[in-house]
Design a protein around this motif. Structure first.
Motif, PDB file in Angstrom:
ATOM      1  N   ASP A  56      37.576  44.327  31.796  1.00  0.00           N
ATOM      2  CA  ASP A  56      36.035  43.654  32.118  1.00  0.00           C
ATOM      3  C   ASP A  56      35.831  42.348  31.424  1.00  0.00           C
ATOM      4  O   ASP A  56      35.036  41.507  31.375  1.00  0.00           O
ATOM      5  CB  ASP A  56      34.664  44.411  31.125  1.00  0.00           C
ATOM      6  CG  ASP A  56      35.256  46.207  31.775  1.00  0.00           C
ATOM      7  OD1 ASP A  56      35.368  46.135  33.077  1.00  0.00           O
ATOM      8  OD2 ASP A  56      34.677  47.058  30.928  1.00  0.00           O
ATOM      9  N   TRP A  57      36.798  41.586  31.534  1.00  0.00           N
ATOM     10  CA  TRP A  57      36.891  40.662  31.073  1.00  0.00           C
ATOM     11  C   TRP A  57      37.700  39.274  31.522  1.00  0.00           C
ATOM     12  O   TRP A  57      37.131  39.483  33.043  1.00  0.00           O
ATOM     13  CB  TRP A  57      37.706  40.042  29.624  1.00  0.00           C
ATOM     14  CG  TRP A  57      37.534  38.474  28.487  1.00  0.00           C
ATOM     15  CD1 TRP A  57      36.080  38.611  28.153  1.00  0.00           C
ATOM     16  CD2 TRP A  57      38.188  37.365  28.647  1.00  0.00           C
ATOM     17  NE1 TRP A  57      36.293  37.166  27.780  1.00  0.00           N
ATOM     18  CE2 TRP A  57      37.105  36.368  27.982  1.00  0.00           C
ATOM     19  CE3 TRP A  57      39.410  37.049  29.279  1.00  0.00           C
ATOM     20  CZ2 TRP A  57      38.028  34.987  27.543  1.00  0.00           C
ATOM     21  CZ3 TRP A  57      40.060  35.255  29.141  1.00  0.00           C
ATOM     22  CH2 TRP A  57      39.138  34.585  28.133  1.00  0.00           C
ATOM     23  N   ALA A  58      36.910  37.868  31.524  1.00  0.00           N
ATOM     24  CA  ALA A  58      37.187  36.737  32.815  1.00  0.00           C
ATOM     25  C   ALA A  58      37.947  36.745  33.534  1.00  0.00           C
ATOM     26  O   ALA A  58      37.538  36.642  35.170  1.00  0.00           O
ATOM     27  CB  ALA A  58      36.858  35.049  32.326  1.00  0.00           C
ATOM     28  N   LEU A  59      39.399  36.899  32.876  1.00  0.00           N
ATOM     29  CA  LEU A  59      40.039  37.034  34.381  1.00  0.00           C
ATOM     30  C   LEU A  59      40.359  37.869  35.277  1.00  0.00           C
ATOM     31  O   LEU A  59      41.433  37.442  36.387  1.00  0.00           O
ATOM     32  CB  LEU A  59      41.554  36.711  33.083  1.00  0.00           C
ATOM     33  CG  LEU A  59      41.771  35.523  32.111  1.00  0.00           C
ATOM     34  CD1 LEU A  59      43.404  34.893  31.119  1.00  0.00           C
ATOM     35  CD2 LEU A  59      41.346  33.872  32.937  1.00  0.00           C
ATOM     36  N   LEU A  60      39.992  39.408  34.895  1.00  0.00           N
ATOM     37  CA  LEU A  60      39.667  39.895  35.815  1.00  0.00           C
ATOM     38  C   LEU A  60      39.048  40.807  36.038  1.00  0.00           C
ATOM     39  O   LEU A  60      39.080  41.614  37.529  1.00  0.00           O
ATOM     40  CB  LEU A  60      41.248  41.279  35.298  1.00  0.00           C
ATOM     41  CG  LEU A  60      42.497  41.124  34.505  1.00  0.00           C
ATOM     42  CD1 LEU A  60      43.299  42.422  33.327  1.00  0.00           C
ATOM     43  CD2 LEU A  60      43.754  41.144  35.607  1.00  0.00           C
ATOM     44  N   LYS A  61      38.091  40.392  35.270  1.00  0.00           N
ATOM     45  CA  LYS A  61      37.065  41.131  36.158  1.00  0.00           C
ATOM     46  C   LYS A  61      36.176  41.092  37.803  1.00  0.00           C
ATOM     47  O   LYS A  61      36.585  39.258  37.942  1.00  0.00           O
ATOM     48  CB  LYS A  61      35.473  41.042  34.737  1.00  0.00           C
ATOM     49  CG  LYS A  61      34.421  41.665  35.303  1.00  0.00           C
ATOM     50  CD  LYS A  61      33.287  41.143  34.826  1.00  0.00           C
ATOM     51  CE  LYS A  61      32.353  42.675  34.561  1.00  0.00           C
ATOM     52  NZ  LYS A  61      30.621  42.024  35.737  1.00  0.00           N
ATOM     53  N   VAL A 113      29.839  40.619  41.442  1.00  0.00           N
ATOM     54  CA  VAL A 113      30.644  39.776  41.477  1.00  0.00           C
ATOM     55  C   VAL A 113      29.316  38.433  41.377  1.00  0.00           C
ATOM     56  O   VAL A 113      29.686  37.340  41.433  1.00  0.00           O
ATOM     57  CB  VAL A 113      30.250  39.484  43.103  1.00  0.00           C
ATOM     58  CG1 VAL A 113      31.624  40.322  44.056  1.00  0.00           C
ATOM     59  CG2 VAL A 113      29.080  39.790  44.065  1.00  0.00           C
ATOM     60  N   ASN A 114      28.177  38.804  40.642  1.00  0.00           N
ATOM     61  CA  ASN A 114      27.366  37.904  40.588  1.00  0.00           C
ATOM     62  C   ASN A 114      28.182  37.744  38.889  1.00  0.00           C
ATOM     63  O   ASN A 114      26.654  36.956  38.255  1.00  0.00           O
ATOM     64  CB  ASN A 114      26.185  38.330  40.342  1.00  0.00           C
ATOM     65  CG  ASN A 114      25.552  39.390  39.999  1.00  0.00           C
ATOM     66  OD1 ASN A 114      26.417  40.375  39.511  1.00  0.00           O
ATOM     67  ND2 ASN A 114      24.414  39.622  40.028  1.00  0.00           N
ATOM     68  N   LYS A 115      28.302  38.217  38.257  1.00  0.00           N
ATOM     69  CA  LYS A 115      28.265  38.463  36.822  1.00  0.00           C
ATOM     70  C   LYS A 115      30.394  38.014  36.348  1.00  0.00           C
ATOM     71  O   LYS A 115      30.821  38.882  35.807  1.00  0.00           O
ATOM     72  CB  LYS A 115      28.295  39.733  36.535  1.00  0.00           C
ATOM     73  CG  LYS A 115      26.674  39.433  36.294  1.00  0.00           C
ATOM     74  CD  LYS A 115      26.227  40.990  35.485  1.00  0.00           C
ATOM     75  CE  LYS A 115      24.866  40.777  35.464  1.00  0.00           C
ATOM     76  NZ  LYS A 115      24.092  42.680  35.273  1.00  0.00           N
ATOM     77  N   VAL A 116      30.762  36.954  37.784  1.00  0.00           N
ATOM     78  CA  VAL A 116      32.186  37.137  37.147  1.00  0.00           C
ATOM     79  C   VAL A 116      32.730  36.112  37.292  1.00  0.00           C
ATOM     80  O   VAL A 116      32.081  34.679  36.983  1.00  0.00           O
ATOM     81  CB  VAL A 116      33.440  37.622  38.194  1.00  0.00           C
ATOM     82  CG1 VAL A 116      32.701  39.648  38.731  1.00  0.00           C
ATOM     83  CG2 VAL A 116      32.632  36.985  39.374  1.00  0.00           C
ATOM     84  N   LEU A 117      34.227  34.651  36.832  1.00  0.00           N
ATOM     85  CA  LEU A 117      34.181  33.791  36.671  1.00  0.00           C
ATOM     86  C   LEU A 117      34.355  33.709  37.727  1.00  0.00           C
ATOM     87  O   LEU A 117      35.587  34.190  38.515  1.00  0.00           O
ATOM     88  CB  LEU A 117      35.604  33.276  35.883  1.00  0.00           C
ATOM     89  CG  LEU A 117      36.681  32.465  35.674  1.00  0.00           C
ATOM     90  CD1 LEU A 117      34.635  30.861  35.342  1.00  0.00           C
ATOM     91  CD2 LEU A 117      37.444  32.381  34.247  1.00  0.00           C
ATOM     92  N   GLU A 118      34.175  32.141  38.804  1.00  0.00           N
ATOM     93  CA  GLU A 118      34.055  32.321  40.048  1.00  0.00           C
ATOM     94  C   GLU A 118      35.078  31.141  39.768  1.00  0.00           C
ATOM     95  O   GLU A 118      34.625  30.298  39.039  1.00  0.00           O
ATOM     96  CB  GLU A 118      33.048  31.857  41.104  1.00  0.00           C
ATOM     97  CG  GLU A 118      32.042  33.527  41.688  1.00  0.00           C
ATOM     98  CD  GLU A 118      32.759  34.921  42.569  1.00  0.00           C
ATOM     99  OE1 GLU A 118      33.866  34.188  42.660  1.00  0.00           O
ATOM    100  OE2 GLU A 118      32.390  34.844  43.099  1.00  0.00           O
ATOM    101  N   TYR A 119      36.034  30.612  41.184  1.00  0.00           N
ATOM    102  CA  TYR A 119      36.328  29.692  40.866  1.00  0.00           C
ATOM    103  C   TYR A 119      36.377  29.171  42.152  1.00  0.00           C
ATOM    104  O   TYR A 119      36.946  29.141  43.249  1.00  0.00           O
ATOM    105  CB  TYR A 119      38.160  29.825  40.990  1.00  0.00           C
ATOM    106  CG  TYR A 119      39.114  30.966  39.885  1.00  0.00           C
ATOM    107  CD1 TYR A 119      39.534  29.413  39.002  1.00  0.00           C
ATOM    108  CD2 TYR A 119      38.883  31.215  39.647  1.00  0.00           C
ATOM    109  CE1 TYR A 119      39.332  30.494  37.581  1.00  0.00           C
ATOM    110  CE2 TYR A 119      39.589  32.947  39.134  1.00  0.00           C
ATOM    111  CZ  TYR A 119      40.009  32.064  37.487  1.00  0.00           C
ATOM    112  OH  TYR A 119      40.914  32.607  36.013  1.00  0.00           O
ATOM    113  N   ASP A 120      34.946  29.013  42.125  1.00  0.00           N
ATOM    114  CA  ASP A 120      34.319  28.492  43.467  1.00  0.00           C
ATOM    115  C   ASP A 120      34.386  26.844  43.567  1.00  0.00           C
ATOM    116  O   ASP A 120      33.488  26.403  44.419  1.00  0.00           O
ATOM    117  CB  ASP A 120      33.287  29.250  43.896  1.00  0.00           C
ATOM    118  CG  ASP A 120      31.932  29.130  42.455  1.00  0.00           C
ATOM    119  OD1 ASP A 120      32.657  27.900  42.028  1.00  0.00           O
ATOM    120  OD2 ASP A 120      30.828  29.357  43.306  1.00  0.00           O
TER     121      ASP A 120
END
Length: 277
Positions: free
Chosen positions: A85-90, A94-101
């Motif tokens: 549930d943390w940034a690297l795996l969550k 999709v609106n509450k994740v760490l995006e590499y966008d």
């Protein structure tokens, strides 16, 4: 440059022997290349990998915090599934994740990895410092900045023509399920794949050429650093970023983005282990 070739006869068979070339190391015609890193010990490689991870952790922590994730270990481990549930795996919602966008995230994370790898390499393999300095530029400019800029520009351009291009792609009628539905989906995504792979290919070739040219100017040595298999690892993030941009809000794109940090360890490791012939 001197190159002596001699031949000898053994059992009526002629053998040609090339004696080593004498190279003027101060000449601009000197060719710079790299040895593979099998000469490094497992301990040295482990140190370089560790410092690459440490360097990358700093920008990852910054972007995780900005995305709304806590950096407090007590809060992270308090949840039911602390890592999932943390940034690297969550990856959902999709609106509450760490995006590499965007390019800024990828470039800063890669820069942290390269800085860490270089630091580790200088600790355990300082005698090859010049090769590592050149590899910093090759990795950051040739394998990250130029390719990712091309992919970013390609994805942005494609968004303007996406619907028009999809309309001209052949489609099966009455394809609500089965193989026809799959083929229709594949057909619609062909323009996206062509745009992504095309811009990535241009970026890889251009990045390698630009970094070689700059290294030659900086060090007054001809550089022949070809594109290596390991150079393609950082481009996993380019593909993931492109998928995320073209398919914003896609769970598939978000899942794929979870491997970006692993891919970006490669530039740091390659920098720290670079050695000179």
């Amino acid at each position: 440059m001197l190159d002596k070739v001699s031949n000898i006869n053994i059992d009526n068979k002629k053998y040609f022997l090339n004696t080593p070339r004498c190279v003027n190391q101060n000449s601009s015609s000197f060719t710079h290349s790299y040895l593979e890193h099998e000469d490094l010990t497992p301990k040295q490689k482990a140190v370089i990998l560790g410092t690459s991870i440490a360097g990358m952790a700093i920008p990852l922590a910054f972007w995780s915090k900005k995305a709304g994730f806590s950096l407090n270990p007590a809060k992270i481990f308090k949840t039911k599934n602390p890592f999932k549930d943390w940034a690297l795996l969550k990856y959902k919602p999709v609106n509450k994740v760490l995006e590499y966008d965007d390019a800024a995230k990828i470039i800063t994370i890669a820069a942290g990895s390269v800085a860490g790898g270089y630091a580790g390499g200088m600790i355990v393999d300082k005698e090859h410092s010049k090769a590592k300095k050149r590899e910093v530029l090759s990795q950051l400019l040739g394998d990250v900045i130029v390719p990712i800029t091309c992919v970013w520009a390609g994805a942005k351009t494609f968004k303007h023509f996406e619907k028009s291009l999809q309309k001209i792609m052949p489609q099966f009628a009455d394809a609500e399920k089965g193989i026809k539905k799959v083929l229709n989906t594949v057909s619609k995504n062909i323009p996206n794949a062509v745009a992504t792979l095309g811009s990535l290919g241009i970026g890889i070739v251009a990045g390698n050429k630009v970094s070689n040219e700059i290294n030659e100017k900086l060090y007054n040595k001809k550089v022949e650093r070809g594109i290596k298999v390991s150079d393609f690892a950082p481009h996993v993030d380019d593909l993931c970023m492109s998928i995320s941009m073209v398919n914003s809000g896609s769970e598939f794109g978000t899942k794929l983005g979870r491997i970006i940090p692993l891919a970006l360890l490669v530039p740091g490791y390659e920098t720290g282990t670079a050695r000179e012939k």
